[in-house]
Design a protein around this motif. Sequence first.
Motif, PDB file in Angstrom:
ATOM      1  N   HIS A  68      -6.115   2.561   4.796  1.00  0.00           N
ATOM      2  CA  HIS A  68      -4.791   2.204   5.391  1.00  0.00           C
ATOM      3  C   HIS A  68      -4.467   2.993   6.201  1.00  0.00           C
ATOM      4  O   HIS A  68      -3.668   1.893   7.529  1.00  0.00           O
ATOM      5  N   ALA A  69      -4.692   3.937   5.679  1.00  0.00           N
ATOM      6  CA  ALA A  69      -3.691   4.995   6.732  1.00  0.00           C
ATOM      7  C   ALA A  69      -4.262   5.227   8.714  1.00  0.00           C
ATOM      8  O   ALA A  69      -3.526   4.361   9.254  1.00  0.00           O
ATOM      9  N   LYS A  70      -5.683   4.637   8.599  1.00  0.00           N
ATOM     10  CA  LYS A  70      -6.323   4.139   9.981  1.00  0.00           C
ATOM     11  C   LYS A  70      -5.823   2.235  10.473  1.00  0.00           C
ATOM     12  O   LYS A  70      -6.660   2.384  11.953  1.00  0.00           O
ATOM     13  N   LEU A  71      -5.565   2.278   9.846  1.00  0.00           N
ATOM     14  CA  LEU A  71      -5.092   0.392  10.043  1.00  0.00           C
ATOM     15  C   LEU A  71      -6.156  -0.367  10.186  1.00  0.00           C
ATOM     16  O   LEU A  71      -6.204  -1.065  10.669  1.00  0.00           O
ATOM     17  N   SER A  72      -7.252   0.261   9.465  1.00  0.00           N
ATOM     18  CA  SER A  72      -8.763  -0.980   9.895  1.00  0.00           C
ATOM     19  C   SER A  72      -8.624  -1.538   8.349  1.00  0.00           C
ATOM     20  O   SER A  72      -7.956  -1.513   6.995  1.00  0.00           O
ATOM     21  N   ASP A  73      -9.466  -2.606   9.033  1.00  0.00           N
ATOM     22  CA  ASP A  73      -9.047  -4.048   7.854  1.00  0.00           C
ATOM     23  C   ASP A  73     -10.044  -3.765   6.700  1.00  0.00           C
ATOM     24  O   ASP A  73     -10.491  -4.634   5.952  1.00  0.00           O
ATOM     25  N   ALA A  74     -11.669  -2.993   6.764  1.00  0.00           N
ATOM     26  CA  ALA A  74     -11.998  -2.648   6.135  1.00  0.00           C
ATOM     27  C   ALA A  74     -11.985  -1.508   4.798  1.00  0.00           C
ATOM     28  O   ALA A  74     -11.644  -1.935   3.122  1.00  0.00           O
ATOM     29  N   ALA A  99       0.607   5.882   2.496  1.00  0.00           N
ATOM     30  CA  ALA A  99       0.063   5.877   3.840  1.00  0.00           C
ATOM     31  C   ALA A  99       0.692   5.650   5.010  1.00  0.00           C
ATOM     32  O   ALA A  99       0.714   6.378   6.033  1.00  0.00           O
ATOM     33  N   PHE A 100       2.273   5.254   4.318  1.00  0.00           N
ATOM     34  CA  PHE A 100       3.767   5.143   5.263  1.00  0.00           C
ATOM     35  C   PHE A 100       3.929   7.004   5.783  1.00  0.00           C
ATOM     36  O   PHE A 100       4.130   6.682   6.524  1.00  0.00           O
ATOM     37  N   LEU A 101       3.875   7.825   5.095  1.00  0.00           N
ATOM     38  CA  LEU A 101       3.457   8.522   5.104  1.00  0.00           C
ATOM     39  C   LEU A 101       3.066   9.384   6.833  1.00  0.00           C
ATOM     40  O   LEU A 101       4.538  10.431   7.346  1.00  0.00           O
ATOM     41  N   PHE A 102       1.693   9.317   6.589  1.00  0.00           N
ATOM     42  CA  PHE A 102       1.798   9.566   7.409  1.00  0.00           C
ATOM     43  C   PHE A 102       2.093   8.812   8.727  1.00  0.00           C
ATOM     44  O   PHE A 102       0.859   9.048  10.396  1.00  0.00           O
ATOM     45  N   THR A 103       0.976   7.395   8.891  1.00  0.00           N
ATOM     46  CA  THR A 103       0.681   6.420   9.657  1.00  0.00           C
ATOM     47  C   THR A 103       2.498   5.554   9.790  1.00  0.00           C
ATOM     48  O   THR A 103       1.801   5.004  11.183  1.00  0.00           O
ATOM     49  N   GLY A 104       2.757   5.694   9.296  1.00  0.00           N
ATOM     50  CA  GLY A 104       4.408   5.426   9.737  1.00  0.00           C
ATOM     51  C   GLY A 104       4.897   3.367   9.220  1.00  0.00           C
ATOM     52  O   GLY A 104       3.887   2.637   8.261  1.00  0.00           O
ATOM     53  N   TYR A 105       5.292   2.806   9.815  1.00  0.00           N
ATOM     54  CA  TYR A 105       5.780   1.624   9.308  1.00  0.00           C
ATOM     55  C   TYR A 105       5.100   0.573   9.350  1.00  0.00           C
ATOM     56  O   TYR A 105       4.402  -0.517   9.284  1.00  0.00           O
ATOM     57  N   SER A 106       3.673   1.011  10.346  1.00  0.00           N
ATOM     58  CA  SER A 106       2.250   0.131  10.583  1.00  0.00           C
ATOM     59  C   SER A 106       1.742   0.275   9.164  1.00  0.00           C
ATOM     60  O   SER A 106       1.303  -1.230   8.961  1.00  0.00           O
ATOM     61  N   ALA A 107       1.709   1.121   8.994  1.00  0.00           N
ATOM     62  CA  ALA A 107       1.207   0.702   7.227  1.00  0.00           C
ATOM     63  C   ALA A 107       2.162  -0.113   6.284  1.00  0.00           C
ATOM     64  O   ALA A 107       1.619  -1.314   5.277  1.00  0.00           O
ATOM     65  N   ALA A 108       3.141   0.104   5.908  1.00  0.00           N
ATOM     66  CA  ALA A 108       4.301  -0.018   5.323  1.00  0.00           C
ATOM     67  C   ALA A 108       4.385  -1.822   5.426  1.00  0.00           C
ATOM     68  O   ALA A 108       4.256  -2.841   5.106  1.00  0.00           O
ATOM     69  N   ASN A 109       4.531  -1.609   6.978  1.00  0.00           N
ATOM     70  CA  ASN A 109       4.418  -3.779   7.306  1.00  0.00           C
ATOM     71  C   ASN A 109       3.284  -4.258   6.965  1.00  0.00           C
ATOM     72  O   ASN A 109       2.846  -5.308   6.389  1.00  0.00           O
ATOM     73  N   ARG A 110       2.199  -4.054   6.859  1.00  0.00           N
ATOM     74  CA  ARG A 110       0.584  -3.844   6.883  1.00  0.00           C
ATOM     75  C   ARG A 110       0.076  -4.016   5.529  1.00  0.00           C
ATOM     76  O   ARG A 110      -0.221  -5.815   4.704  1.00  0.00           O
ATOM     77  N   GLY A 111       0.257  -3.217   4.784  1.00  0.00           N
ATOM     78  CA  GLY A 111       1.079  -3.352   3.185  1.00  0.00           C
ATOM     79  C   GLY A 111       0.599  -4.824   1.974  1.00  0.00           C
ATOM     80  O   GLY A 111      -0.229  -4.753   1.284  1.00  0.00           O
ATOM     81  N   PRO A 112       1.693  -5.743   2.155  1.00  0.00           N
ATOM     82  CA  PRO A 112       1.349  -6.589   1.379  1.00  0.00           C
ATOM     83  C   PRO A 112       0.566  -7.340   1.892  1.00  0.00           C
ATOM     84  O   PRO A 112       0.323  -8.752   0.773  1.00  0.00           O
TER      85      PRO A 112
END
Length: 127
Positions: A68-74, A99-112
């Motif tokens: 998730h931190a790498k924003l991977s679909d896997a 993951a948000f701590l090290f990836t930022g809002y991209s991880a937070a926004n993709r989470g839901p």
Amino acid sequence: MAERPSTVEEFRATYEDMLGFVPPRVASRFEQGEPEVLLAQERLRNLIMYPEALDQKTVQLVLFGILHAKLSDAAKLHGLAALRAGASWDELRAVIDLAFLFTGYSAANRGPQLLADIADLEKKSHG
């Protein structure tokens, strides 16, 4: 893990056990890959994926977080595997927050959406 798999079919079964199905990309690799290379890849995957020091719930939560931190679909596959290994939805949400701590809002926004995708996969894997 008691006895390690050694045949292509036994390795394929590890995906069925982990997810309830063989992911399409993996299935393609099994169908079209060079058998000796495939066996070598799967032996290494199996050796690392099932460490004696960690239970599968922990392994899958760690993989879920990394992917998730790498924003991977896997990430969704390992999120599903974590649930099947005993993780809770709250634990998945906590990993997304980490993951948000090290990836930022991209991880937070993709989470839901990631959690919704995992819920869809969970429904499909139950038949």
